[in-house]
Design a protein around this motif. Sequence first.
Motif, PDB file in Angstrom:
ATOM      1  N   PRO A 153       0.806  -1.228   0.000  1.00 20.22           N
ATOM      2  CA  PRO A 153       0.000   0.000   0.000  1.00 20.22           C
ATOM      3  C   PRO A 153       0.836   1.274   0.000  1.00 20.22           C
ATOM      4  O   PRO A 153       0.458   2.266  -0.634  1.00 20.22           O
ATOM      5  CB  PRO A 153      -0.836  -0.099   1.287  1.00 20.22           C
ATOM      6  N   TYR A 154       1.986   1.243   0.680  1.00 20.56           N
ATOM      7  CA  TYR A 154       2.842   2.431   0.729  1.00 20.56           C
ATOM      8  C   TYR A 154       3.485   2.699  -0.632  1.00 20.56           C
ATOM      9  O   TYR A 154       3.611   3.858  -1.052  1.00 20.56           O
ATOM     10  CB  TYR A 154       3.933   2.247   1.794  1.00 20.56           C
ATOM     11  N   LEU A 155       3.875   1.630  -1.329  1.00 16.68           N
ATOM     12  CA  LEU A 155       4.453   1.790  -2.665  1.00 16.68           C
ATOM     13  C   LEU A 155       3.419   2.345  -3.636  1.00 16.68           C
ATOM     14  O   LEU A 155       3.717   3.240  -4.435  1.00 16.68           O
ATOM     15  CB  LEU A 155       4.978   0.440  -3.165  1.00 16.68           C
ATOM     16  N   ILE A 156       2.185   1.806  -3.570  1.00 17.19           N
ATOM     17  CA  ILE A 156       1.123   2.282  -4.455  1.00 17.19           C
ATOM     18  C   ILE A 156       0.786   3.736  -4.147  1.00 17.19           C
ATOM     19  O   ILE A 156       0.596   4.553  -5.055  1.00 17.19           O
ATOM     20  CB  ILE A 156      -0.120   1.384  -4.330  1.00 17.19           C
ATOM     21  N   PHE A 157       0.721   4.087  -2.868  1.00 17.81           N
ATOM     22  CA  PHE A 157       0.443   5.468  -2.472  1.00 17.81           C
ATOM     23  C   PHE A 157       1.513   6.399  -3.049  1.00 17.81           C
ATOM     24  O   PHE A 157       1.197   7.449  -3.624  1.00 17.81           O
ATOM     25  CB  PHE A 157       0.412   5.577  -0.951  1.00 17.81           C
ATOM     26  N   ALA A 158       2.782   6.005  -2.912  1.00 18.74           N
ATOM     27  CA  ALA A 158       3.879   6.855  -3.376  1.00 18.74           C
ATOM     28  C   ALA A 158       3.853   7.039  -4.891  1.00 18.74           C
ATOM     29  O   ALA A 158       4.013   8.155  -5.395  1.00 18.74           O
ATOM     30  CB  ALA A 158       5.220   6.257  -2.941  1.00 18.74           C
ATOM     31  N   MET A 159       3.628   5.949  -5.629  1.00 12.78           N
ATOM     32  CA  MET A 159       3.664   6.094  -7.090  1.00 12.78           C
ATOM     33  C   MET A 159       2.453   6.857  -7.602  1.00 12.78           C
ATOM     34  O   MET A 159       2.553   7.614  -8.583  1.00 12.78           O
ATOM     35  CB  MET A 159       3.792   4.731  -7.768  1.00 12.78           C
ATOM     36  N   LEU A 160       1.304   6.726  -6.935  1.00 12.64           N
ATOM     37  CA  LEU A 160       0.147   7.527  -7.326  1.00 12.64           C
ATOM     38  C   LEU A 160       0.372   9.001  -7.018  1.00 12.64           C
ATOM     39  O   LEU A 160      -0.009   9.875  -7.799  1.00 12.64           O
ATOM     40  CB  LEU A 160      -1.102   7.027  -6.601  1.00 12.64           C
ATOM     41  N   PHE A 161       0.984   9.279  -5.878  1.00  6.59           N
ATOM     42  CA  PHE A 161       1.277  10.665  -5.510  1.00  6.59           C
ATOM     43  C   PHE A 161       2.167  11.322  -6.555  1.00  6.59           C
ATOM     44  O   PHE A 161       1.912  12.450  -6.999  1.00  6.59           O
ATOM     45  CB  PHE A 161       1.946  10.697  -4.141  1.00  6.59           C
ATOM     46  N   ILE A 162       3.209  10.616  -6.991  1.00  6.88           N
ATOM     47  CA  ILE A 162       4.114  11.154  -8.005  1.00  6.88           C
ATOM     48  C   ILE A 162       3.368  11.410  -9.313  1.00  6.88           C
ATOM     49  O   ILE A 162       3.526  12.461  -9.947  1.00  6.88           O
ATOM     50  CB  ILE A 162       5.295  10.182  -8.236  1.00  6.88           C
ATOM     51  N   THR A 163       2.531  10.453  -9.720  1.00  6.70           N
ATOM     52  CA  THR A 163       1.781  10.602 -10.974  1.00  6.70           C
ATOM     53  C   THR A 163       0.740  11.708 -10.885  1.00  6.70           C
ATOM     54  O   THR A 163       0.571  12.502 -11.820  1.00  6.70           O
ATOM     55  CB  THR A 163       1.093   9.273 -11.328  1.00  6.70           C
ATOM     56  N   TYR A 164       0.019  11.785  -9.759  1.00  6.78           N
ATOM     57  CA  TYR A 164      -1.032  12.788  -9.598  1.00  6.78           C
ATOM     58  C   TYR A 164      -0.489  14.209  -9.525  1.00  6.78           C
ATOM     59  O   TYR A 164      -1.249  15.161  -9.707  1.00  6.78           O
ATOM     60  CB  TYR A 164      -1.859  12.488  -8.343  1.00  6.78           C
TER      61      TYR A 164
END
Length: 292
Positions: free
Chosen positions: A24-35
């Motif tokens: 979940p932390y990896l997904i949160f981080a990569m979505l944050f970068i993309t968003y």
Amino acid sequence: MLPVALVGGAVFHQWMGYLTFLSPYLIFAMLFITYCKLRPSDFRLTREEILLLALQMLLSIGVYAALVWWNHTVAEGVFICIFVPTATAAPVITSMLGGSISKVAAYSLLCNLVVAAIGPVALAWIGDAPDMTFTRSLLKILSQVVPLLLGPLALAFLLRYTFPRAHARILGVQQLSFYLWAVSLFIIVGSCVSFAILQWRPENTLTMVWLCLGALGACLLQFVIGRRFGRRFGDPVSGGQSLMQKNTVLAVWLALTYMNPIASIAPAAYIAWQNIINSWQLMRHESAVHKI
């Protein structure tokens, strides 16, 4: 890199239990970068997203009705592969393929909320868990998807307007989201291989094979239909990713909660199929870019 992550996760699956908490932390981080590439004005629903969602719901019901007379467990597994919402990570792959991040992000939010609302009713009708209450199921689904959907988006918008310099630096490291996705995929595939091994019984072998093949069929069907639908609106990449790339972690939980537990093999196999297709798309896209 994605094929390496797929194979590596399968080979080292027995150690994934120590790393699963990182997903979940990896997904949160990569979505944050993309968003961080989005503006609030980019985030809007259109007729395209609403029609695509209606198509997804009809497709899931149609496939279930076509298969249930033959094998109820396979019908459940393939249904859940189509019914579940778009993966929270779909905007990341869409961005790498040159599609519209805002379209996929808007569709992902709409699809997740609609599935959370109607999922408990639909799954109670199709599945085998009559004791699961609507409220309990709704809260569980929302707890699975809302933090990973809205958290990165809110943080990206907050950073844009409060710390513009930091926001600009993150915009310059967009490729980092791909490497985070590869690590996440390594962990998720390893966990699903371990899960499939635990679920295996000699008497279930044939059913499990059909579930894996059904997941492949569902993946290809949604990929083709999604791209054709998206092409009508000028963006086949976004259409294909919105319909094909699924929240398989949620799908496995829903199958285990509402259905014959063996049906959960279908969404577990779907992880491999959708990422093989994503790997193929990324390689083709990179090849085309280099030619240009």
